[in-house]
Scaffold this motif. Structure first.
Motif, short mmCIF file in Angstrom:
data_model
loop_
_atom_site.label_atom_id
_atom_site.label_comp_id
_atom_site.label_asym_id
_atom_site.label_seq_id
_atom_site.Cartn_x
_atom_site.Cartn_y
_atom_site.Cartn_z
N ALA A 7 62.82 43.66 -27.97
CA ALA A 7 62.31 42.75 -29.00
C ALA A 7 63.34 41.68 -29.33
CB ALA A 7 61.94 43.55 -30.25
N GLY A 8 64.61 42.09 -29.45
CA GLY A 8 65.67 41.12 -29.72
C GLY A 8 65.81 40.10 -28.62
N VAL B 118 76.76 37.05 -26.02
CA VAL B 118 76.91 38.45 -26.38
C VAL B 118 75.54 39.09 -26.59
CG1 VAL B 118 77.81 40.06 -28.12
CG2 VAL B 118 79.18 38.07 -27.44
N PHE B 119 74.68 38.40 -27.34
CA PHE B 119 73.36 38.94 -27.61
C PHE B 119 72.54 39.10 -26.33
CE2 PHE B 119 73.79 36.57 -31.86
CZ PHE B 119 74.39 37.66 -32.47
N LEU B 120 72.58 38.08 -25.47
CA LEU B 120 71.77 38.11 -24.25
C LEU B 120 72.22 39.21 -23.30
CD1 LEU B 120 69.61 36.88 -22.37
CD2 LEU B 120 71.40 35.34 -21.51
N TRP B 121 73.48 39.16 -22.90
CA TRP B 121 73.95 40.11 -21.88
C TRP B 121 74.13 41.50 -22.45
CZ3 TRP B 121 72.55 38.46 -17.56
CH2 TRP B 121 72.57 37.09 -17.27
N GLY B 122 74.55 41.59 -23.71
CA GLY B 122 74.62 42.90 -24.34
C GLY B 122 73.24 43.53 -24.47
N GLY B 123 72.25 42.73 -24.85
CA GLY B 123 70.88 43.23 -24.97
C GLY B 123 70.33 43.70 -23.63
N GLY C 201 64.15 29.81 -28.05
CA GLY C 201 64.92 28.69 -27.53
C GLY C 201 66.36 28.66 -27.99
N LYS C 202 66.82 29.74 -28.62
CA LYS C 202 68.19 29.76 -29.14
C LYS C 202 69.25 29.68 -28.05
CE LYS C 202 67.53 32.01 -33.59
NZ LYS C 202 68.13 30.92 -34.36
N LEU C 203 68.88 30.02 -26.82
CA LEU C 203 69.86 29.96 -25.73
C LEU C 203 70.21 28.52 -25.37
CD1 LEU C 203 68.59 32.80 -23.38
CD2 LEU C 203 70.49 32.86 -25.00
N GLN C 204 69.39 27.56 -25.80
CA GLN C 204 69.66 26.15 -25.53
C GLN C 204 70.39 25.46 -26.68
OE1 GLN C 204 66.35 27.41 -24.68
NE2 GLN C 204 67.35 27.78 -22.71
#
Length: 197
Positions: A149-150, A172-177, A158-161
């Motif tokens: 979900a996260g 951290v959020f992307l790869w950790g998730g 679109g927060k990655l842009q």
């Protein structure tokens, strides 16, 4: 097989990854920061695969194998704690040792550190029970669902842009998730194949 011999390697990898992320943040290189993050997560997930795969080939009717699988699921949880610990270290280091500034970094970093500690305390409690206890499959699925979900929100919003200073936190959020989701999937397979009914 114990996680013990791998702990020094994982510790060096964590420090190297966080150092790389601080360097990438310091020079404003999102690609460098992202590569430093993904390298650590790949190592953690690869470690989990190496530990879990031999158990998947064994018959679940063997009580000894069930004990081994319960131990491995706890190890998977400890590897998840390592990802949360890495995330906390990265948050604190990137936003205190580079020129990036983000007011929420300490909150997310502290949250990840608390989750890491909570997982370690929980798995230690399970370890002390006799016979060894599997963490509930429902807990694994909930954890994986929360990570999914996260990730869906992070990617879909679109927060990655972003060009704001939280771009390093998003690594951290992307790869950790992704790492947490992968570990939950591996644990779920081990639990389904070997858990006593």
């Amino acid at each position: 097989m114990s996680l013990g011999p791998t702990i020094p390697l994982l510790a060096v990898a964590l420090i190297t990854s966080v150092t790389g992320m601080v360097h990438g943040a310091g020079i404003g290189d999102n690609s460098f920061t992202s590569h430093a993050a993904v390298a650590f997560v790949i190592l953690i997930v690869t470690t989990a695969i190496v530990f879990n795969a031999p158990l998947w080939r064994k018959a679940k009717s063997t009580s000894d194998v069930q004990v081994q699988a319960a131990t491995m699921v706890r190890r998977n949880a400890r590897l998840a704690a390592a990802i949360y610990g890495w995330g906390a270290a990265a948050m604190f280091a990137v936003y205190s040792l580079s020129d990036l500034s983000w007011r929420h970094s300490w909150q997310y970093g502290l949250g990840m550190a608390i989750i890491a500690a909570g997982i370690m305390i929980y798995t230690e409690g399970l370890k002390r029970r006799t016979p060894p206890v599997f963490p509930p499959l429902s807990l694994t699925l909930f954890h994986g669902g929360a990570a999914a979900a996260g990730l869906s929100y992070l990617i879909g919003s679109g927060k990655l842009q972003t060009i704001k200073s939280d771009w390093a936190a998003n690594d951290v959020f992307l790869w950790g998730g992704i790492g947490i989701l992968a570990l939950c999937a591996l644990s779920a397979v081990s639990q389904v194949l070997h858990q006593r009914t």
